[in-house]
Design a protein around this motif. Structure first.
Motif, PDB file in Angstrom:
ATOM      1  N   ASP A  64       0.808  -1.224   0.000  1.00 43.99           N
ATOM      2  CA  ASP A  64       0.000   0.000   0.000  1.00 43.99           C
ATOM      3  C   ASP A  64       0.837   1.267   0.000  1.00 43.99           C
ATOM      4  N   SER A  77      -1.330   2.867  -2.779  1.00 41.59           N
ATOM      5  CA  SER A  77      -2.253   2.017  -3.526  1.00 41.59           C
ATOM      6  C   SER A  77      -3.619   2.685  -3.611  1.00 41.59           C
ATOM      7  N   ASP A  78      -4.422   2.209  -4.541  1.00 38.12           N
ATOM      8  CA  ASP A  78      -5.798   2.700  -4.644  1.00 38.12           C
ATOM      9  C   ASP A  78      -6.560   2.373  -3.369  1.00 38.12           C
ATOM     10  N   ARG A  79      -6.269   1.234  -2.757  1.00 41.51           N
ATOM     11  CA  ARG A  79      -6.918   0.827  -1.511  1.00 41.51           C
ATOM     12  C   ARG A  79      -6.615   1.818  -0.390  1.00 41.51           C
ATOM     13  N   LYS A  81      -5.628   4.990  -0.767  1.00 42.54           N
ATOM     14  CA  LYS A  81      -6.246   6.276  -1.118  1.00 42.54           C
ATOM     15  C   LYS A  81      -7.716   6.292  -0.713  1.00 42.54           C
ATOM     16  N   LYS A  82      -8.439   5.214  -1.010  1.00 42.94           N
ATOM     17  CA  LYS A  82      -9.861   5.138  -0.656  1.00 42.94           C
ATOM     18  C   LYS A  82     -10.055   5.148   0.855  1.00 42.94           C
ATOM     19  N   GLU A  85      -9.714   8.679   2.106  1.00 37.62           N
ATOM     20  CA  GLU A  85     -10.892   9.457   1.730  1.00 37.62           C
ATOM     21  C   GLU A  85     -12.101   9.079   2.582  1.00 37.62           C
ATOM     22  N   SER A  94      -3.266  13.555  -3.886  1.00 37.53           N
ATOM     23  CA  SER A  94      -2.585  12.607  -4.768  1.00 37.53           C
ATOM     24  C   SER A  94      -2.400  13.211  -6.150  1.00 37.53           C
ATOM     25  N   GLU A 109      -1.921  -2.805 -11.741  1.00 35.78           N
ATOM     26  CA  GLU A 109      -2.224  -2.327 -10.396  1.00 35.78           C
ATOM     27  C   GLU A 109      -2.254  -0.803 -10.375  1.00 35.78           C
ATOM     28  N   VAL A 110      -3.214  -0.239  -9.638  1.00 36.39           N
ATOM     29  CA  VAL A 110      -3.404   1.214  -9.615  1.00 36.39           C
ATOM     30  C   VAL A 110      -2.682   1.823  -8.417  1.00 36.39           C
ATOM     31  N   TYR A 111      -1.827   2.802  -8.699  1.00 34.08           N
ATOM     32  CA  TYR A 111      -1.146   3.563  -7.654  1.00 34.08           C
ATOM     33  C   TYR A 111      -1.318   5.054  -7.911  1.00 34.08           C
ATOM     34  N   HIS A 112      -1.059   5.840  -6.867  1.00 37.86           N
ATOM     35  CA  HIS A 112      -1.179   7.290  -6.938  1.00 37.86           C
ATOM     36  C   HIS A 112       0.042   7.922  -6.277  1.00 37.86           C
TER      37      HIS A 112
END
Length: 205
Positions: A64, A77-79, A81-82, A85, A94, A109-112
């Motif tokens: 993460d 990670s997107d996880r 970030k959520k 929020e 981000s 895989e989504v990262y920010h």
């Protein structure tokens, strides 16, 4: 806010953790004394074109919080970030990133990019305890500041913040508890009251 309820946020050093390096960021210092990594960490995006591209360099475990080759700059990670929020944690924002593999193909895989926009006053080392330690048996005694004291009189109340002219990410007890309870991977927290910094290292700066 007592420093016993504040923590440095960092990542674990593991060869198995997914790690990236930037392709386009430079170490050049601008006329304000900032590198690209410093500007992105502080959320100063004016001179950048997004997404910022990173290349996978080592590790397979997608965590993460991942390193970028710059000690102060991380991706989340997107996880994660959520989670930030959903819990209304403040002091961060981000930016868009893209990660490619060795063949130049985008990973799924989504990262920010992770910027810290919360602020406090500068570190006051006069409030730290001075201790003496030997780094090796029978070695000379060296002096250390124990305890890191941000200028909380100028703290904006954010859960994530940077002291003035300092690039270590500090989080509140609330943020640490939420991140820990949800078992975010690859995060390390160090209580500010336990941090030790060499006196000579500070005097040189």
């Amino acid at each position: 806010m007592n420093i016993n309820m504040l923590y440095y946020l960092g990542s674990k050093f593991s060869s198995n953790s997914f790690t990236v390096n930037s392709i386009s960021l430079t170490a050049e210092i601008d006329d304000k004394g900032k590198t690209d990594a410093m500007k992105l960490l502080e959320g100063q995006y004016e001179s950048f074109t997004f997404p910022i591209v990173f290349k996978h360099v080592s590790g397979k475990n997608h965590c993460d919080l991942i390193g970028t080759g710059w000690g102060i700059l991380y991706l989340i990670s997107d996880r994660m970030k959520k989670l930030l929020e959903e819990n209304n944690l403040t002091g961060w924002k981000s930016f868009p990133v893209e990660i490619v593999d060795n063949k130049g193909e985008k990973i799924q895989e989504v990262y920010h990019g992770f910027s810290i926009v919360g602020r406090s006053g500068s570190i006051n080392y006069k409030k730290s305890e001075i201790i003496e330690k030997r780094l090796v048996p029978n070695g000379p005694l060296s002096k250390y500041y124990k305890g890191l004291h941000p200028g909380m009189e100028n703290w904006d109340g954010s859960d994530f913040f940077l002291p003035e002219k300092h690039w270590g990410i500090i989080v509140t007890q609330k943020a640490k508890d939420i991140l820990t309870e949800r078992q975010m991977k690859n995060l390390v927290f160090q209580n500010l009251a336990e941090i030790e910094i060499g006196v000579n290292a500070i005097l040189k700066n």
